[in-house]
Design an enzyme around this catalytic site. Structure first.
Site, PDB file in Angstrom:
ATOM      1  N   HIS A 164       0.846  -1.201   0.000  1.00  0.00           N
ATOM      2  CA  HIS A 164       0.000   0.000   0.000  1.00  0.00           C
ATOM      3  C   HIS A 164       0.878   1.248   0.000  1.00  0.00           C
ATOM      4  CE1 HIS A 164      -3.245  -2.701   0.918  1.00  0.00           C
ATOM      5  NE2 HIS A 164      -2.651  -3.091   2.026  1.00  0.00           N
ATOM      6  N   GLU A 218      -1.778  -0.727   8.133  1.00  0.00           N
ATOM      7  CA  GLU A 218      -2.672  -1.728   8.691  1.00  0.00           C
ATOM      8  C   GLU A 218      -1.922  -2.588   9.689  1.00  0.00           C
ATOM      9  OE1 GLU A 218      -3.358  -3.468   4.757  1.00  0.00           O
ATOM     10  OE2 GLU A 218      -2.735  -5.401   5.543  1.00  0.00           O
ATOM     11  N   HIS A 244       3.447  -7.492   1.565  1.00  0.00           N
ATOM     12  CA  HIS A 244       2.777  -8.382   2.504  1.00  0.00           C
ATOM     13  C   HIS A 244       1.728  -9.249   1.833  1.00  0.00           C
ATOM     14  CE1 HIS A 244       0.189  -4.807   2.385  1.00  0.00           C
ATOM     15  NE2 HIS A 244      -0.809  -5.602   2.688  1.00  0.00           N
ATOM     16  N   ARG A 262      -1.297  -4.569  -6.300  1.00  0.00           N
ATOM     17  CA  ARG A 262      -1.101  -6.008  -6.338  1.00  0.00           C
ATOM     18  C   ARG A 262       0.149  -6.308  -7.151  1.00  0.00           C
ATOM     19  NH1 ARG A 262      -6.054  -7.522  -8.369  1.00  0.00           N
ATOM     20  NH2 ARG A 262      -6.992  -7.518  -6.314  1.00  0.00           N
TER      21      ARG A 262
HETATM   22 ZN    ZN Z   1      -2.872  -4.953   2.890  1.00  0.00          ZN
END
Ligand code: ZN
Length: 310
Positions: free
Chosen positions: A97, A115, A172, A192
């Protein structure tokens, strides 16, 4: 005392999702590929409804818009956090991200995403991907172009109770057999990098390798933080993380505990056991918000909660 805000989850079906949340949380899930339950969310793709009380049936985004005093008059156009339970029956794509600055510039003023994950349950041989092993950006580009993912990625074994903070720029992926709770900035911007060559519905999901090469921290610097436990009357409190976007802690309630809600608002997610909060029955899977000015909450029973506040 202001009333607590109990929320209904919004379920999201995913190519990698499963059906474990039915038995684990007693949720009425829509199908056998339910990957996510958005349990505290005001995001347009899944805006939680308030389950009962004065605002029953209204959405969390409506409450944020119209009753900001319940959130300590916190600033911002959108509710800042999003809490999800995630059931990964299959591996999630390898992703990264952006931070707020990159998202603002390249994603029409959107927010970046930090996150964190607390592992609730996983297969005994489960693992997770956090970080990578490329020494510089050129090596990273080469490993990605040549699909040498095993060399590139940092794979770590996991166990229930493990906690990971995932700052922007961290490569991740949650992997199969993992059930976890995720607390994140309210953002859906995901780049992605690799999707294992999967073809859901006959075609591959879009990759964003160029953006990923821009935002991945390189070389990766591990920053796992320290957790600390304090023992109080009726509960143990485990500090998990504090960052500019949220502070996350876990409370294990044993008997009777009093917790003072002195933040703009406090998100409470029950992750194990059952009991009551100020006389309202709660069990694993219940999620609620204690609003500004709530004061002292009386918790009774044998249960664990994850709390989050800004
Ligand atoms: Zn994520």
């Amino acid at each position: 005392m202001r009333e607590m805000i109990r929320l209904e989850p919004v379920f999201q079906e995913m190519v990698w999702g499963g059906n474990r949340m039915k038995d684990y949380f007693g949720y009425n899930i829509p199908g056998d590929d339910t990957g996510e339950a958005w349990v505290v969310s005001a995001h347009p793709q899944g805006d939680c409804r308030i389950a009962e009380g004065s605002f029953a049936g209204k959405s969390l985004s409506w409450l944020w818009e119209n009753h900001r005093e319940l959130f300590g008059d916190a600033q911002g156009r959108e509710f800042p956090l999003l809490v999800k339970f995630i059931d990964a029956k299959e591996d999630l794509s390898i992703q990264v991200h952006p931070d707020d600055a990159y998202a603002k510039e390249h994603e029409n003023g959107a927010r970046g995403k930090t996150e964190c994950w607390y592992i609730l349950d996983c297969a005994h041989d489960a693992d997770i991907i956090v970080g990578h092993r490329a020494k510089n950006r050129e090596e990273m580009r080469q490993l990605m172009e040549e699909n040498r993912w095993e060399e590139f990625l940092k794979v770590r074994p996991i166990h229930p109770g493990d906690f990971f903070q995932i700052p922007p720029g961290t490569v991740h992926a949650i992997r199969k057999g993992t059930l976890l709770i995720e607390i994140q900035q309210n953002s859906a911007i995901t780049y992605r990098m690799y999707d294992y060559g999967r073809m859901p519905g006959g075609k591959p999901r879009q990759l964003h390798q160029k953006q990923a090469l821009d935002v991945v921290q390189c070389p990766y610097e591990e920053d796992m933080g320290e957790r600390s436990v304090t023992h109080e009357a009726g509960y143990d409190k485990t500090f998990l993380v504090a960052c500019p976007f949220y502070t996350v802690e876990k409370y294990d309630i044993r008997g009777t505990a009093k917790i003072n809600q002195n933040h703009p608002f406090l998100i409470v997610s029950v992750i194990d056991g059952e009991g009551s909060i100020d006389g309202c029955a709660v069990k694993k899977g219940c999620c609620l918000i204690l609003p500004d000015g709530y004061g002292t909450a009386d918790l009774q029973g044998d249960f664990s909660i994850i709390t989050a506040h800004i």
